[in-house]
Design an enzyme around this catalytic site. Structure first.
Site, PDB file in Angstrom:
ATOM      1  N   GLY A 102     -47.639 -19.182  14.385  1.00  0.00           N
ATOM      2  CA  GLY A 102     -47.704 -20.530  13.818  1.00  0.00           C
ATOM      3  C   GLY A 102     -49.090 -20.827  13.286  1.00  0.00           C
ATOM      4  N   ASN A 103     -49.350 -22.084  12.987  1.00  0.00           N
ATOM      5  CA  ASN A 103     -50.688 -22.481  12.523  1.00  0.00           C
ATOM      6  C   ASN A 103     -50.990 -23.893  12.999  1.00  0.00           C
ATOM      7  OD1 ASN A 103     -49.821 -24.445  10.371  1.00  0.00           O
ATOM      8  ND2 ASN A 103     -48.761 -22.592   9.676  1.00  0.00           N
ATOM      9  N   ARG A 104     -52.201 -24.364  12.708  1.00  0.00           N
ATOM     10  CA  ARG A 104     -52.669 -25.619  13.314  1.00  0.00           C
ATOM     11  C   ARG A 104     -52.285 -26.867  12.520  1.00  0.00           C
ATOM     12  NH1 ARG A 104     -58.826 -25.304  14.033  1.00  0.00           N
ATOM     13  NH2 ARG A 104     -58.484 -27.411  14.829  1.00  0.00           N
ATOM     14  N   SER A 105     -51.495 -26.728  11.488  1.00  0.00           N
ATOM     15  CA  SER A 105     -51.166 -27.909  10.684  1.00  0.00           C
ATOM     16  C   SER A 105     -50.438 -28.975  11.525  1.00  0.00           C
ATOM     17  CB  SER A 105     -50.259 -27.473   9.522  1.00  0.00           C
ATOM     18  OG  SER A 105     -49.788 -28.612   8.866  1.00  0.00           O
TER      19      SER A 105
END
Ligand code: CTP
Length: 403
Positions: free
Chosen positions: A200-203
């Protein structure tokens, strides 16, 4: 919108509870100002609970905030419902003997009044003259309706139904994005590794949600395709009558949903942080160290949704991309952004610098918007909503230039 609802002392105040509720569920920030008399019909607790904002009735509270002018100045719209014969007379005379009176004098926002009184009072020459004066000053009058009044008699004087007052008031606003169909993607995709793990990512999805809300507030119809977002980020968008939210998980799902939503769209804004890679083979069962140490994960590249949209866009459709970049200085940031804009072929690329401590999970943002000529079309900083509004200004400028 920041909406002030003034409530004056009539039995129809009970209908205003529903009116406030409709505005709040429509995504508006509603501040109720009841007069002392109104509180004899519906109490402070109800107004606070239903408006989800604190309610004060006195000019002598929160004096340091200069509340008697602050609410009026901030308001995008003021609705007085019910407006009694007495309150209409006060408004006409410009009386400022309570918080509602001062607010009405301090505002330059449109004012809508929904009168409610007995037929004789409504037809009295004093009221007729007051209404005429208020109309002349630009006050909008909705109703009263003809029907059953308190005490069993019937005739003109009944406060218009809450739905009608809201529809009348909101119709006064013709936004500069009226009639536009837009698609916005937001959040971060999650690419599964096994049933419990993902890439995933931090958005947080905040900026995309604000892009959607800003467009809807300016009159556009919005389809918001949201991957993973932080808790509460979609609350206001989900309540907005002009925003339809679709939830997705992976990049492939996001691509499919955005393409489906874009068929009739005038503008597509890809704010989502899309994973560039997915795991080649997703394990059906949880990977375990018992199977031996995991040496590597084989990844395959995801499609570039944005480039695909540009390749298959219908005529006149504008495509906007976002790019979060790390860079050592502004020149490097712009160089990287220009290369990316050309690679993607978008009409506008919104670039923001990110790092370990900037850009994510924060209320504020700072961006540069690159145009199709690779020049800086706009720069914006401030809240994510302000950045979103600056983006829509830039979109309108491009549309105006190409017409
Ligand atoms: N994007 C997309 N599909 C992808 C990756 C990105 O549609 N597979 C979109 C994003 O929504 C964003 C823009 O492309 O609007 C830029 O995203 P970014 O991750 O910066 O682009 P990449 O092409 O992945 O560039 P990089 O190689 O720098 O990661």
């Amino acid at each position: 919108m920041f909406i002030v609802v003034g409530v004056t002392g009539g039995i129809a105040a009970y209908k205003t509870v529903q009116l406030v509720r409709l505005l709040v569920t429509g995504g508006h920030d509603v501040h109720v100002i009841p007069t002392d008399d109104a509180l004899r019909f519906v109490g402070l607790t109800t107004w606070e609970a239903i408006s989800r904002n604190p309610v004060t009735t006195s000019v002598h509270e929160d004096v340091s905030e200069v509340r008697h002018v602050a609410l009026g100045r901030k308001a995008d719209l003021v609705i007085v419902a019910p407006a009694t014969a007495n309150s209409l007379a006060s408004m006409t005379a410009g009386l400022a003997d309570d918080l509602l009176g001062t607010t009405l004098l301090a505002t330059s926002a449109p004012v809508v009044v929904a009168p409610a009184m007995h037929t004789e009072m409504w037809q009295h020459p004093a009221t007729v003259a007051n209404i005429a004066t208020l109309r002349e000053r630009g006050v909008h009058v909705v109703g009263p309706a003809d029907g059953l009044l308190t005490g069993g008699d019937s005739g003109p004087g009944r406060m218009s139904e809450p739905e009608d007052v809201v529809a009348f008031a909101l119709a006064l606003f013709t936004g500069d994005l009226d009639g536009l169909e837009v698609v916005v993607s937001t959040g971060g995709t999650r690419e599964p590794i096994d049933p419990v793990r993902y890439i995933g990512n931090r958005s947080s999805g905040r900026q995309g949600a604000e892009v959607a809300l800003a467009a809807a507030a300016r009159g556009a119809r919005v389809r918001l395709v949201a991957a993973h977002v932080d808790g509460g980020v979609l609350d206001a968008a989900s309540r907005h009558p002009r925003i339809a939210v679709t939830r997705v998980g992976t990049a492939a799902e996001l691509g499919e949903a955005v393409r489906a939503a874009s068929a009739d769209a005038n503008v597509v804004v890809m704010v989502a942080a899309v994973a560039d890679y997915r795991v080649a083979e997703v394990s059906d069962r949880k990977l375990s160290k018992e199977d031996g140490p995991l040496q590597s994960l084989e990844l395959v590249q995801n499609e570039d949704i944005l480039a695909g949209l540009v390749g298959s866009r219908r005529s006149g459709q504008m495509i906007v991309g976002f790019a979060a970049e790390t860079a050592t200085d502004a020149d490097e940031l712009l160089d990287r952004a220009r290369r990316k804009r050309r690679r993607k072929g978008v009409d506008l690329l919104v670039v923001n610098e990110v790092g370990w401590s900037a850009g994510f999970e924060t209320p504020d943002n700072r961006v540069v918007v690159l145009g199709a000529d690779d020049e800086v079309a706009a720069e914006a900083s401030g809240t994510k909503r302000q950045v979103a509004d600056a983006l829509w200004d830039a979109v309108l400028a491009v549309r105006a230039a190409s017409n």
